[in-house]
Design a protein around this motif. Sequence first.
Motif, short mmCIF file in Angstrom:
data_model
loop_
_atom_site.label_atom_id
_atom_site.label_comp_id
_atom_site.label_asym_id
_atom_site.label_seq_id
_atom_site.Cartn_x
_atom_site.Cartn_y
_atom_site.Cartn_z
N PHE A 150 -0.12 5.87 2.33
CA PHE A 150 -1.22 5.00 2.75
C PHE A 150 -0.73 3.55 2.80
O PHE A 150 -0.02 3.10 1.90
CB PHE A 150 -2.39 5.13 1.78
CG PHE A 150 -2.91 6.54 1.65
CD1 PHE A 150 -3.86 7.04 2.53
CD2 PHE A 150 -2.43 7.39 0.66
CE1 PHE A 150 -4.33 8.33 2.43
CE2 PHE A 150 -2.90 8.68 0.54
CZ PHE A 150 -3.85 9.15 1.42
N GLN A 151 -1.16 2.86 3.83
CA GLN A 151 -0.80 1.46 4.02
C GLN A 151 -2.07 0.63 4.24
O GLN A 151 -3.16 1.18 4.46
CB GLN A 151 0.15 1.30 5.21
CG GLN A 151 1.47 2.04 5.03
CD GLN A 151 2.39 1.87 6.23
OE1 GLN A 151 2.00 1.29 7.24
NE2 GLN A 151 3.60 2.38 6.13
N VAL A 152 -1.89 -0.68 4.18
CA VAL A 152 -3.01 -1.59 4.43
C VAL A 152 -3.51 -1.38 5.86
O VAL A 152 -2.72 -1.17 6.79
CB VAL A 152 -2.57 -3.05 4.19
CG1 VAL A 152 -3.71 -4.02 4.50
CG2 VAL A 152 -2.10 -3.23 2.75
N ASN A 153 -4.83 -1.42 6.03
CA ASN A 153 -5.55 -1.20 7.30
C ASN A 153 -5.75 0.27 7.62
O ASN A 153 -6.38 0.59 8.65
CB ASN A 153 -4.87 -1.90 8.49
CG ASN A 153 -4.89 -3.41 8.37
OD1 ASN A 153 -5.84 -3.98 7.83
ND2 ASN A 153 -3.84 -4.06 8.85
N ASP A 154 -5.21 1.18 6.78
CA ASP A 154 -5.54 2.60 6.96
C ASP A 154 -6.99 2.85 6.53
O ASP A 154 -7.56 2.10 5.72
CB ASP A 154 -4.59 3.48 6.16
CG ASP A 154 -3.20 3.54 6.79
OD1 ASP A 154 -3.07 3.13 7.95
OD2 ASP A 154 -2.27 3.99 6.10
N SER B 191 -18.81 8.62 5.66
CA SER B 191 -18.49 7.22 5.37
C SER B 191 -17.03 6.91 5.66
O SER B 191 -16.14 7.78 5.55
CB SER B 191 -18.80 6.92 3.90
OG SER B 191 -20.16 7.19 3.61
N LEU B 192 -16.78 5.67 6.01
CA LEU B 192 -15.43 5.16 6.27
C LEU B 192 -15.11 4.06 5.26
O LEU B 192 -15.95 3.21 4.96
CB LEU B 192 -15.31 4.61 7.69
CG LEU B 192 -15.45 5.61 8.84
CD1 LEU B 192 -15.46 4.89 10.18
CD2 LEU B 192 -14.32 6.64 8.79
N PHE B 193 -13.87 4.09 4.78
CA PHE B 193 -13.42 3.03 3.88
C PHE B 193 -12.04 2.59 4.33
O PHE B 193 -11.12 3.41 4.49
CB PHE B 193 -13.36 3.53 2.43
CG PHE B 193 -12.89 2.48 1.45
CD1 PHE B 193 -13.81 1.59 0.90
CD2 PHE B 193 -11.56 2.37 1.09
CE1 PHE B 193 -13.39 0.61 0.00
CE2 PHE B 193 -11.14 1.40 0.20
CZ PHE B 193 -12.06 0.52 -0.34
N THR B 194 -11.86 1.27 4.56
CA THR B 194 -10.59 0.71 5.04
C THR B 194 -9.91 -0.05 3.90
O THR B 194 -10.54 -0.86 3.21
CB THR B 194 -10.84 -0.25 6.22
OG1 THR B 194 -11.53 0.47 7.26
CG2 THR B 194 -9.52 -0.78 6.76
N PHE B 195 -8.62 0.19 3.74
CA PHE B 195 -7.85 -0.49 2.69
C PHE B 195 -7.51 -1.91 3.15
O PHE B 195 -6.89 -2.11 4.20
CB PHE B 195 -6.56 0.28 2.40
CG PHE B 195 -6.79 1.69 1.91
CD1 PHE B 195 -7.37 1.91 0.68
CD2 PHE B 195 -6.42 2.77 2.69
CE1 PHE B 195 -7.58 3.20 0.22
CE2 PHE B 195 -6.62 4.05 2.24
CZ PHE B 195 -7.21 4.28 1.00
N VAL C 211 -6.04 6.97 -4.69
CA VAL C 211 -5.17 6.64 -3.55
C VAL C 211 -4.39 5.38 -3.90
O VAL C 211 -4.97 4.38 -4.33
CB VAL C 211 -5.98 6.42 -2.26
CG1 VAL C 211 -5.05 5.97 -1.13
CG2 VAL C 211 -6.69 7.71 -1.87
N VAL C 212 -3.08 5.45 -3.72
CA VAL C 212 -2.20 4.30 -3.96
C VAL C 212 -1.71 3.81 -2.60
O VAL C 212 -1.02 4.54 -1.88
CB VAL C 212 -1.02 4.65 -4.88
CG1 VAL C 212 -0.12 3.43 -5.08
CG2 VAL C 212 -1.53 5.18 -6.22
N VAL C 213 -2.03 2.56 -2.28
CA VAL C 213 -1.65 1.96 -1.00
C VAL C 213 -0.33 1.23 -1.18
O VAL C 213 -0.14 0.46 -2.15
CB VAL C 213 -2.75 1.00 -0.49
CG1 VAL C 213 -2.33 0.36 0.84
CG2 VAL C 213 -4.06 1.76 -0.34
#
Length: 219
Positions: free
Chosen positions: A52-56, A94-98, A122-124
């Motif tokens: 997982f990355q930022v903006n995922d 639901s949607l959640f953005t990192f 979840v670890v980004v």
Amino acid sequence: MGFERYLASVLIVIMLSFITSSQGYKFYVGGRDGWVVSPSENYNHWAERNRFQVNDTLFFKYKKGSDSVLLVTREDYFSCNTKNPIQSLTEGDSLFTFDRSGPFFFITGNADNCKKGQKLIVVVMAVRHKPQQQPPSPSPSSAVTTAPVSPPTLPIPETNPPVESPKSSEAPSHDAVEPAPPEHRSGSFKLVCSTWLVLGFGIWVSMALGIENVVCFWC
């Protein structure tokens, strides 16, 4: 015309990939099962298989009014505390953005279901910035160093050491043969002379005595 169409399609693919990379990737939590109490694969196992990355974005699939998703702290995650969520998602699907890197803790709004395993960590990954290029440091060979110049030294003429004459007091070598001492003949010569003198003196005395007897005999 064929080449122009090919070029246009390539540009469209590049633009879509750029938009997708800037917007991030969409992950479906639980796959076909969605956000349920007993998924076919444990949620944390599923999260460990993905990066997982930022903006995922995470997509939680559930029915509105029957469940919810809570973003909580680490302590509330392990204790399944649903009273103080950081963020609450209740609208269904639901949607959640990192928006940052690091760990995120999700639990269901039902505490009993949370204790049964309906929760997710979840670890980004951290954002990697391109290192700024620094000018290369000058190599030691390129650095010019000035050393103090010493005055030239004149060559010193070599002088032959004086040759020492052999000393007369030096002892002769062991290889030299010493002359034999001269024979002492003077003593033997004197002895011979003395012997002859004694003998001659005896003969003279005998002769003298004989002559005297002869004279007396005739007397």
